[in-house]
Design a protein around this motif. Sequence first.
Motif, mmCIF file in Angstrom:
data_model
loop_
_atom_site.group_PDB
_atom_site.id
_atom_site.type_symbol
_atom_site.label_atom_id
_atom_site.label_comp_id
_atom_site.label_asym_id
_atom_site.label_seq_id
_atom_site.Cartn_x
_atom_site.Cartn_y
_atom_site.Cartn_z
ATOM 1 N N ASP A 45 37.036 10.927 21.082
ATOM 2 C CA ASP A 45 37.352 10.753 20.202
ATOM 3 C C ASP A 45 37.159 11.556 19.325
ATOM 4 O O ASP A 45 36.555 12.291 18.633
ATOM 5 C CB ASP A 45 36.761 9.577 19.628
ATOM 6 C CG ASP A 45 37.153 8.278 19.975
ATOM 7 O OD1 ASP A 45 38.112 7.623 19.543
ATOM 8 O OD2 ASP A 45 36.075 7.628 20.622
ATOM 9 N N TRP A 46 36.121 12.295 20.258
ATOM 10 C CA TRP A 46 34.824 13.593 19.513
ATOM 11 C C TRP A 46 34.385 14.246 20.620
ATOM 12 O O TRP A 46 34.980 13.952 22.542
ATOM 13 C CB TRP A 46 33.462 13.009 19.125
ATOM 14 C CG TRP A 46 33.825 12.569 17.453
ATOM 15 C CD1 TRP A 46 33.353 11.068 17.324
ATOM 16 C CD2 TRP A 46 33.572 13.354 16.760
ATOM 17 N NE1 TRP A 46 34.159 11.086 15.702
ATOM 18 C CE2 TRP A 46 33.352 12.097 15.333
ATOM 19 C CE3 TRP A 46 33.273 14.909 15.974
ATOM 20 C CZ2 TRP A 46 33.243 12.043 14.086
ATOM 21 C CZ3 TRP A 46 32.998 14.469 14.713
ATOM 22 C CH2 TRP A 46 33.026 13.422 13.324
ATOM 23 N N VAL A 47 34.303 15.622 20.862
ATOM 24 C CA VAL A 47 34.157 16.783 21.839
ATOM 25 C C VAL A 47 32.681 17.224 20.544
ATOM 26 O O VAL A 47 33.022 17.668 19.700
ATOM 27 C CB VAL A 47 34.991 17.890 21.859
ATOM 28 C CG1 VAL A 47 34.098 18.644 22.470
ATOM 29 C CG2 VAL A 47 36.195 17.047 23.256
ATOM 30 N N VAL A 48 31.725 16.803 21.178
ATOM 31 C CA VAL A 48 30.174 17.507 21.198
ATOM 32 C C VAL A 48 30.061 18.399 21.375
ATOM 33 O O VAL A 48 29.967 19.309 22.992
ATOM 34 C CB VAL A 48 29.543 16.962 20.880
ATOM 35 C CG1 VAL A 48 27.543 17.509 20.596
ATOM 36 C CG2 VAL A 48 28.733 15.682 20.492
ATOM 37 N N ALA A 49 30.216 19.911 20.814
ATOM 38 C CA ALA A 49 30.132 21.944 21.565
ATOM 39 C C ALA A 49 28.906 21.665 20.865
ATOM 40 O O ALA A 49 28.140 21.623 19.987
ATOM 41 C CB ALA A 49 31.152 22.460 21.003
#
Length: 313
Positions: free
Chosen positions: A130-134
């Motif tokens: 659902d998300w990528v946290v960079a």
Amino acid sequence: MILTLTLNPSLDRTIEVGSLTRGAVIRAAAAHRDPGGKGVNVSRALLANQVRSRAVIPFGGAEGRQLLALLAAEGIDMISIPVVGETRSNVTLAEPDGTVTKINEPGTALTAAELDTLASAVLDAAGSADWVVASGSLPPGVPVEVYAVLCERFAGAGIRVAVDTSGPALVSALAAGPTLVKPNREELAEATGTPIAYVGDVIDAAGKLRAMGARSVLTSLGADGALLIDGDQVWYGTCPVKEPRSSVGAGDAMLAGFLAAGARGESALAEGLAWASASVGLPGSRMPSPADIDRTAVRICTPDPALPLMSGG
């Protein structure tokens, strides 16, 4: 599922001391060794609360192997990419009132090929994400545009991207239109060149980040709580901590809770505040589990622009 990418992970050692006196011999009350790095902490917080996450991390040297061993012991689902350099090691000195002094090593450079391998690993794992946290600081020599480039690659694959970094890397990332950015007070001031002393200053500065490309801005304000701008809506919330022990990783816990709760509006802000508050009450960089989280202390209200900020953020 929420993927996290940490370009500059660390092996963190937190030492609790009665007081910190420069030049003195100080006996430690306790010591803790934890995995470190913003994205790593987000994955750890999500795992502690039964939310699916996978951490993509580079590792190298003895510290890197220790980092992987600690993550494996916690049960973190991870994709580990071997790199030539050595993983950094950080030291935090924590005092009883919650004051922390951090000594962070700069980390090791990543080659262009290593960066591409990390990005490809994220994309390969992103099918159900659902998300990528960079997030996190950049290793020495890594271009400040790296988060902007990664954001464009991930968004091009249809993945929502949250960016949590600082300085020129944050400013550069904004042009790529991340779905969410999560600065703290100092990072917000630095990115906008705006002194921040009141809630109104936070609103104005966060609005500037949206004008620069961010869709939503979640600003952590330390003991002063947090402020969220999502579309035309602005929410402000607080969650006091009775017995603070360490603020290390509290912002990462906030981001994890916010994403776990859907990353929209008042309810997500409240969840993020509850997770962050619980984190501050724990030693070292431990992430809160459901038993640690008290949502009853959270207060969400209409922000008062004239309200002064008391903490350092």
